[in-house]
Design a protein around this motif. Structure first.
Motif, PDB file in Angstrom:
ATOM      1  N   TYR A   1       0.816  -1.217   0.000  1.00  0.00           N
ATOM      2  CA  TYR A   1       0.000   0.000   0.000  1.00  0.00           C
ATOM      3  C   TYR A   1       0.846   1.261   0.000  1.00  0.00           C
ATOM      4  O   TYR A   1       0.358   2.341  -0.354  1.00  0.00           O
ATOM      5  CB  TYR A   1      -0.996   0.008   1.168  1.00  0.00           C
ATOM      6  CG  TYR A   1      -0.394  -0.228   2.531  1.00  0.00           C
ATOM      7  CD1 TYR A   1       0.172   0.808   3.265  1.00  0.00           C
ATOM      8  CD2 TYR A   1      -0.395  -1.493   3.099  1.00  0.00           C
ATOM      9  CE1 TYR A   1       0.727   0.597   4.516  1.00  0.00           C
ATOM     10  CE2 TYR A   1       0.156  -1.718   4.355  1.00  0.00           C
ATOM     11  CZ  TYR A   1       0.714  -0.677   5.059  1.00  0.00           C
ATOM     12  OH  TYR A   1       1.268  -0.884   6.297  1.00  0.00           O
ATOM     13  N   LEU A   2       2.144   1.143   0.348  1.00  0.00           N
ATOM     14  CA  LEU A   2       3.031   2.299   0.218  1.00  0.00           C
ATOM     15  C   LEU A   2       3.224   2.661  -1.253  1.00  0.00           C
ATOM     16  O   LEU A   2       3.312   3.842  -1.609  1.00  0.00           O
ATOM     17  CB  LEU A   2       4.385   2.024   0.865  1.00  0.00           C
ATOM     18  CG  LEU A   2       4.406   1.809   2.380  1.00  0.00           C
ATOM     19  CD1 LEU A   2       5.844   1.627   2.859  1.00  0.00           C
ATOM     20  CD2 LEU A   2       3.742   2.972   3.123  1.00  0.00           C
TER      21      LEU A   2
ATOM     22  N   SER B   1      -8.980   4.211   3.621  1.00  0.00           N
ATOM     23  CA  SER B   1     -10.175   3.593   4.195  1.00  0.00           C
ATOM     24  C   SER B   1      -9.830   2.180   4.640  1.00  0.00           C
ATOM     25  O   SER B   1      -9.082   1.473   3.949  1.00  0.00           O
ATOM     26  CB  SER B   1     -11.301   3.567   3.152  1.00  0.00           C
ATOM     27  OG  SER B   1     -12.464   2.963   3.663  1.00  0.00           O
ATOM     28  N   ASN B   2     -10.344   1.788   5.784  1.00  0.00           N
ATOM     29  CA  ASN B   2     -10.176   0.426   6.311  1.00  0.00           C
ATOM     30  C   ASN B   2      -8.730   0.081   6.656  1.00  0.00           C
ATOM     31  O   ASN B   2      -8.360  -1.098   6.666  1.00  0.00           O
ATOM     32  CB  ASN B   2     -10.740  -0.604   5.321  1.00  0.00           C
ATOM     33  CG  ASN B   2     -12.234  -0.474   5.151  1.00  0.00           C
ATOM     34  OD1 ASN B   2     -12.983  -0.493   6.132  1.00  0.00           O
ATOM     35  ND2 ASN B   2     -12.682  -0.312   3.912  1.00  0.00           N
ATOM     36  N   PHE B   3      -7.916   1.072   6.970  1.00  0.00           N
ATOM     37  CA  PHE B   3      -6.557   0.826   7.449  1.00  0.00           C
ATOM     38  C   PHE B   3      -6.594   0.706   8.973  1.00  0.00           C
ATOM     39  O   PHE B   3      -7.362   1.397   9.638  1.00  0.00           O
ATOM     40  CB  PHE B   3      -5.628   1.980   7.074  1.00  0.00           C
ATOM     41  CG  PHE B   3      -5.065   1.909   5.684  1.00  0.00           C
ATOM     42  CD1 PHE B   3      -3.691   2.030   5.472  1.00  0.00           C
ATOM     43  CD2 PHE B   3      -5.887   1.745   4.570  1.00  0.00           C
ATOM     44  CE1 PHE B   3      -3.151   1.972   4.190  1.00  0.00           C
ATOM     45  CE2 PHE B   3      -5.368   1.700   3.288  1.00  0.00           C
ATOM     46  CZ  PHE B   3      -3.992   1.809   3.086  1.00  0.00           C
TER      47      PHE B   3
ATOM     48  N   MET C   1      -1.446   2.560   9.375  1.00  0.00           N
ATOM     49  CA  MET C   1      -1.351   4.024   9.315  1.00  0.00           C
ATOM     50  C   MET C   1       0.006   4.510   9.801  1.00  0.00           C
ATOM     51  O   MET C   1       0.593   5.427   9.213  1.00  0.00           O
ATOM     52  CB  MET C   1      -2.478   4.648  10.133  1.00  0.00           C
ATOM     53  CG  MET C   1      -3.837   4.577   9.477  1.00  0.00           C
ATOM     54  SD  MET C   1      -5.091   5.559  10.346  1.00  0.00           S
ATOM     55  CE  MET C   1      -5.423   4.494  11.754  1.00  0.00           C
ATOM     56  N   GLU C   2       0.517   3.902  10.863  1.00  0.00           N
ATOM     57  CA  GLU C   2       1.829   4.295  11.374  1.00  0.00           C
ATOM     58  C   GLU C   2       2.895   4.112  10.301  1.00  0.00           C
ATOM     59  O   GLU C   2       3.742   4.988  10.087  1.00  0.00           O
ATOM     60  CB  GLU C   2       2.172   3.477  12.611  1.00  0.00           C
ATOM     61  CG  GLU C   2       1.379   3.854  13.852  1.00  0.00           C
ATOM     62  CD  GLU C   2       1.648   2.942  15.029  1.00  0.00           C
ATOM     63  OE1 GLU C   2       1.417   3.385  16.171  1.00  0.00           O
ATOM     64  OE2 GLU C   2       2.080   1.791  14.812  1.00  0.00           O
ATOM     65  N   ARG C   3       2.850   2.975   9.630  1.00  0.00           N
ATOM     66  CA  ARG C   3       3.838   2.696   8.573  1.00  0.00           C
ATOM     67  C   ARG C   3       3.683   3.682   7.418  1.00  0.00           C
ATOM     68  O   ARG C   3       4.680   4.173   6.880  1.00  0.00           O
ATOM     69  CB  ARG C   3       3.661   1.258   8.082  1.00  0.00           C
ATOM     70  CG  ARG C   3       4.645   0.852   6.988  1.00  0.00           C
ATOM     71  CD  ARG C   3       4.587  -0.629   6.723  1.00  0.00           C
ATOM     72  NE  ARG C   3       5.492  -1.017   5.651  1.00  0.00           N
ATOM     73  CZ  ARG C   3       5.103  -1.344   4.425  1.00  0.00           C
ATOM     74  NH1 ARG C   3       3.802  -1.363   4.132  1.00  0.00           N
ATOM     75  NH2 ARG C   3       5.990  -1.665   3.503  1.00  0.00           N
TER      76      ARG C   3
ATOM     77  N   LYS D   1       5.030   7.193   8.268  1.00  0.00           N
ATOM     78  CA  LYS D   1       6.492   7.248   8.330  1.00  0.00           C
ATOM     79  C   LYS D   1       7.128   7.245   6.938  1.00  0.00           C
ATOM     80  O   LYS D   1       8.311   7.579   6.807  1.00  0.00           O
ATOM     81  CB  LYS D   1       7.025   6.052   9.128  1.00  0.00           C
ATOM     82  CG  LYS D   1       6.754   6.131  10.621  1.00  0.00           C
ATOM     83  CD  LYS D   1       7.276   4.880  11.320  1.00  0.00           C
ATOM     84  CE  LYS D   1       6.991   4.929  12.818  1.00  0.00           C
ATOM     85  NZ  LYS D   1       7.432   3.675  13.502  1.00  0.00           N
ATOM     86  N   ASN D   2       6.378   6.884   5.920  1.00  0.00           N
ATOM     87  CA  ASN D   2       6.965   6.677   4.597  1.00  0.00           C
ATOM     88  C   ASN D   2       6.286   7.467   3.482  1.00  0.00           C
ATOM     89  O   ASN D   2       6.547   7.216   2.308  1.00  0.00           O
ATOM     90  CB  ASN D   2       6.915   5.189   4.243  1.00  0.00           C
ATOM     91  CG  ASN D   2       7.822   4.345   5.103  1.00  0.00           C
ATOM     92  OD1 ASN D   2       9.024   4.266   4.873  1.00  0.00           O
ATOM     93  ND2 ASN D   2       7.258   3.715   6.128  1.00  0.00           N
ATOM     94  N   CYS D   3       5.450   8.431   3.827  1.00  0.00           N
ATOM     95  CA  CYS D   3       4.746   9.191   2.798  1.00  0.00           C
ATOM     96  C   CYS D   3       5.373  10.570   2.619  1.00  0.00           C
ATOM     97  O   CYS D   3       6.037  11.088   3.515  1.00  0.00           O
ATOM     98  CB  CYS D   3       3.261   9.320   3.140  1.00  0.00           C
ATOM     99  SG  CYS D   3       2.929  10.288   4.635  1.00  0.00           S
ATOM    100  N   GLU D   4       5.147  11.160   1.458  1.00  0.00           N
ATOM    101  CA  GLU D   4       5.522  12.548   1.221  1.00  0.00           C
ATOM    102  C   GLU D   4       4.348  13.477   1.520  1.00  0.00           C
ATOM    103  O   GLU D   4       4.546  14.591   2.001  1.00  0.00           O
ATOM    104  CB  GLU D   4       5.990  12.725  -0.229  1.00  0.00           C
ATOM    105  CG  GLU D   4       7.276  11.980  -0.543  1.00  0.00           C
ATOM    106  CD  GLU D   4       7.755  12.232  -1.962  1.00  0.00           C
ATOM    107  OE1 GLU D   4       7.388  13.279  -2.531  1.00  0.00           O
ATOM    108  OE2 GLU D   4       8.472  11.376  -2.506  1.00  0.00           O
ATOM    109  N   ILE D   5       3.140  13.025   1.198  1.00  0.00           N
ATOM    110  CA  ILE D   5       1.928  13.778   1.500  1.00  0.00           C
ATOM    111  C   ILE D   5       1.114  12.955   2.485  1.00  0.00           C
ATOM    112  O   ILE D   5       0.785  11.799   2.217  1.00  0.00           O
ATOM    113  CB  ILE D   5       1.094  14.050   0.227  1.00  0.00           C
ATOM    114  CG1 ILE D   5       1.917  14.837  -0.794  1.00  0.00           C
ATOM    115  CG2 ILE D   5      -0.188  14.809   0.586  1.00  0.00           C
ATOM    116  CD1 ILE D   5       1.218  15.017  -2.132  1.00  0.00           C
TER     117      ILE D   5
END
Length: 298
Positions: A135-136, A157-159, A164-166, A169-173
């Motif tokens: 999903y990343l 949705s449905n995370f 969500m923590e992962r 930590k790994n998103c730009e937005i």
């Protein structure tokens, strides 16, 4: 003003979102997901907008985006005043931008206000089984959709919390919204506290749960907890009643009583997906084989 009844909250990306919307998923029958008949979504969308709603929630999987677009057009409410939410299909996670463009064509709009990953579980394009996509990687496509202006806000949705923590930590937005099931039986206290702490708006599907029969009067949606409900109805009087909740407040004792009603019981629990590595819910000893199960296309 434009007749809107629900106030708006500011998301973490600066955009404004109504605190209540109309859900458009029609559910399941003995044959699986219900087929959408002509006008079955279009007409309620028009009713809702005329009643003061300004947020409509749909999804690629609901197969009703075209009717949502027609309902908005027929309502006479200007497009810029309607907050449209749609979702990336489980079988579309390898083609995020192209899939959103197809949704936009069906919705007859150049952008959506909020685009969500419908589920961290992915299916093969022909719905024949699991597809393992991180999903990343899917989220990178969501970020690109926002950069291109095809989605003004993006979310999930449905995370669950660990997912969500992962992601954070790994998103730009950062995601702006999390949509999950929330109702009296499934209060989602931990997720609610997490999203408040991390600055995500929490949107509730199935906000009336399974407590009440069709003749009962459900409690008001859970706006007072800071949760954004999207109650579904195809009945004009219920659609109108569901948004007339902004002229009263529950007492602190009422809120405590509702808080303690939680049973951690899910209405939406697709446990037949639980062998997928990104399955977000609790596992069952004996998975159900029920109406949610994806079937190969003929």
């Amino acid at each position: 003003m434009d007749g809107a009844k629900a106030p708006r909250i500011r998301l973490n990306d600066g955009n404004l979102m109504p605190v209540l919307g109309l859900g458009t998923f029609l559910g399941f029958d003995e044959n699986g997901q219900k087929e959408t008949k002509d006008g079955e979504v279009e007409v309620p969308v028009t009713w809702a907008l005329n009643a003061g709603y300004r947020m409509i929630d749909t999804a690629s999987a609901y197969k009703s985006e075209d009717q949502v677009g027609k309902g908005i057009a027929k309502s006479g409410v200007a497009r810029e005043n309607v907050f449209i939410v749609t979702k990336l299909g489980l079988h579309e996670q390898r083609t995020v931008v192209d899939s959103l463009k197809k949704s936009l064509q069906r919705l007859n709009t150049s952008y959506v206000d909020l685009y969500l990953i419908h589920n961290p579980v992915a299916l093969k394009p022909d719905h024949s089984g699991f597809d393992v996509i991180d999903y990343l990687d899917t989220w990178k496509g969501m970020e690109e959709a926002k950069r291109l202006g095809l989605a003004r806000s993006i979310g999930i949705s449905n995370f669950n919390i660990s997912q969500m923590e992962r992601l954070l930590k790994n998103c730009e937005i950062r995601p702006a919204v999390l949509q999950v099931e929330v109702n009296l039986n499934l209060a989602q206290h931990k997720i609610h506290e997490y999203t408040k702490r991390e600055g995500l708006a929490l949107m509730a599907y199935t906000p009336f749960g399974s407590l009440f029969d069709k003749t009962g009067v459900p409690p008001p949606p859970r706006v007072q907890r800071g949760i954004v409900p999207i109650p579904k109805s195809v009945r004009k009087e219920k659609i109108e009643e569901n948004i007339d909740i902004f002229d009263f407040e529950l007492t602190e004792n009422d809120m405590v009583e509702l808080y303690n009603f939680n049973k951690d019981y899910r209405v939406v629990w697709p446990s037949f997906w639980q062998d997928h590595p990104y399955y977000p819910f609790e596992k069952k000893d004996t998975p159900d084989d029920d109406l949610f199960k994806p079937k190969p296309k003929e």
